[in-house]
Design a protein around this motif. Structure first.
Motif, PDB file in Angstrom:
ATOM      1  N   TYR A  64       1.115  -1.115  -0.820  1.00  0.00           N
ATOM      2  CA  TYR A  64      -0.457   0.116  -0.143  1.00  0.00           C
ATOM      3  C   TYR A  64       0.975   1.158   0.329  1.00  0.00           C
ATOM      4  CZ  TYR A  64      -4.069   3.113   0.901  1.00  0.00           C
ATOM      5  OH  TYR A  64      -4.804   4.283   1.275  1.00  0.00           O
ATOM      6  N   ASN A  65       0.843   2.518  -0.840  1.00  0.00           N
ATOM      7  CA  ASN A  65       1.248   3.091  -1.449  1.00  0.00           C
ATOM      8  C   ASN A  65       0.819   4.914  -1.253  1.00  0.00           C
ATOM      9  OD1 ASN A  65      -0.260   3.514  -3.331  1.00  0.00           O
ATOM     10  ND2 ASN A  65       1.921   2.956  -4.842  1.00  0.00           N
ATOM     11  N   LYS A  66      -0.023   4.186  -0.526  1.00  0.00           N
ATOM     12  CA  LYS A  66      -0.814   6.212   0.264  1.00  0.00           C
ATOM     13  C   LYS A  66      -1.013   5.867   1.931  1.00  0.00           C
ATOM     14  CE  LYS A  66      -3.649   5.851  -4.119  1.00  0.00           C
ATOM     15  NZ  LYS A  66      -4.668   5.895  -4.193  1.00  0.00           N
ATOM     16  N   MET A  67       0.222   5.166   2.621  1.00  0.00           N
ATOM     17  CA  MET A  67      -0.085   5.619   4.071  1.00  0.00           C
ATOM     18  C   MET A  67      -0.186   6.636   4.200  1.00  0.00           C
ATOM     19  SD  MET A  67       0.810   2.852   4.288  1.00  0.00           S
ATOM     20  CE  MET A  67       1.581   2.749   6.085  1.00  0.00           C
ATOM     21  N   GLU A  68      -0.895   8.160   4.325  1.00  0.00           N
ATOM     22  CA  GLU A  68      -0.819   9.198   4.405  1.00  0.00           C
ATOM     23  C   GLU A  68      -2.731   9.251   4.564  1.00  0.00           C
ATOM     24  OE1 GLU A  68      -1.247  10.079   0.384  1.00  0.00           O
ATOM     25  OE2 GLU A  68      -0.151   9.239   0.987  1.00  0.00           O
ATOM     26  N   ASN A  69      -2.968   8.381   4.336  1.00  0.00           N
ATOM     27  CA  ASN A  69      -4.325   7.922   4.201  1.00  0.00           C
ATOM     28  C   ASN A  69      -5.024   6.693   5.447  1.00  0.00           C
ATOM     29  OD1 ASN A  69      -4.734   9.018   1.610  1.00  0.00           O
ATOM     30  ND2 ASN A  69      -5.119   6.642   0.863  1.00  0.00           N
ATOM     31  N   VAL A  70      -4.215   5.896   5.891  1.00  0.00           N
ATOM     32  CA  VAL A  70      -3.845   5.693   6.875  1.00  0.00           C
ATOM     33  C   VAL A  70      -4.448   5.877   9.008  1.00  0.00           C
ATOM     34  CG1 VAL A  70      -3.498   3.413   8.315  1.00  0.00           C
ATOM     35  CG2 VAL A  70      -2.601   3.733   5.878  1.00  0.00           C
TER      36      VAL A  70
END
Length: 295
Positions: A64-70
């Motif tokens: 997963y490459n959108k860690m800012e969403n987590v």
């Protein structure tokens, strides 16, 4: 003829007293066995959840490459299947990682389809978030350097609880203590918070002076947690592959608990444990003296 010095009345009192002593001893042994089984099972439940979180985090970050969403994650057992759930800031499931019982990451099933929480997951999510909110504002929770909290929600037999464990952020260290148990009512509100250890205890996997350690021991002083705790069991199981410890002991004023990596747990009265260890020590001394005599 068997009791020539007893009258009938005294003989009856003696027999009743002896029976009572034997009954109490048997009851205490059965009670300790029951306590041991319950603690061990709870520790294994914690371990299964934490293992899913450990491996789930690695798998998620790799894919997963959108860690800012987590926003966070939690793990739970879904009909015997360990699952790790990652969720977004708007409370949507971003990923679901399901594991086989051996937790082999190669056999894990990753689902990156965004979805809503299931009803069961909503319960876990709610108590996890309520626990986190309480951790942030309640001074009972202490944070130490090079550590972080692991929040482990457990729903079992209609009881809702969150264990808070302290994990190290450095290598070669196993952390016991600085752990807490938060219980919830049927509305998912915090009902009670308690410390499981009085402080934080650290033990090196490998020591500069003695080399690789093979065992360990720490003491318990909190009245309600005189035995080994489920969090101790969980920690020992999680780090066993790094430590290869042959056994571990916790000791308190009332009880001594002996754990080994085969998931065997024995709890006994501290006085019995001290007598046992003293007899072992004397036996070794006698054996040593015998060898010297033979020489």
């Amino acid at each position: 003829m068997l009791f020539p010095t007893f009258g009938k009345t005294n003989l009856m009192k003696y027999i009743l007293t002896l029976f009572l002593v034997l009954f109490v001893a048997s009851f205490q042994a059965q009670n300790l066995e029951k306590i041991s089984k319950e603690i061990n099972e709870e520790g294994i439940t914690l371990y299964r959840s934490e293992m899913a979180s450990w491996y789930g985090t690695d798998i998620f970050r790799e894919n997963y490459n959108k860690m800012e969403n987590v926003s966070g994650y939690f793990s739970y057992i879904d009909e015997s299947v360990p699952k790790c759930i990652f969720f977004s800031k708007d409370n949507k499931v971003l990923a679901t990682i399901a594991f086989p019982t051996n937790y082999n990451p190669k056999n894990a099933k990753l689902d990156l389809k965004e979805r809503d929480f299931t009803p069961v997951e909503t319960e876990y999510f709610t108590i996890r978030q309520n626990a986190l909110a309480r951790i942030k504002k309640d001074t009972i929770f202490k944070v130490y350097k090079n550590t972080s909290f692991n929040i482990v929600p457990i729903i079992k037999n209609k009881l809702k609880k969150v264990y808070v464990l302290t994990g190290p952020s450095v290598d070669n260290v196993v952390v016991f203590g600085n752990d807490y148990l938060i219980t919830f009512d049927n509305k998912n509100e915090v009902k009670h918070i308690e410390k499981l250890h009085n402080s934080m205890i650290t033990q090196n996997v490998s020591d500069e002076k003695v080399g690789k350690t093979i065992s360990g021991i720490h003491s318990h002083v909190i009245e309600n947690w005189q035995t080994i705790t489920p969090t101790d069991i969980c920690t020992l199981m999680l780090y066993q592959k790094f430590t290869n410890w042959e056994s571990y002991i916790t000791i308190s004023e009332k009880f001594a608990s002996i754990w080994n990596p085969n998931n065997n747990l024995v709890i006994m009265k501290t006085e019995n444990f001290k007598n046992m260890t003293e007899n072992i020590r004397k036996g070794k001394e006698e054996k040593s003296k015998s060898k010297e005599v033979i020489k």
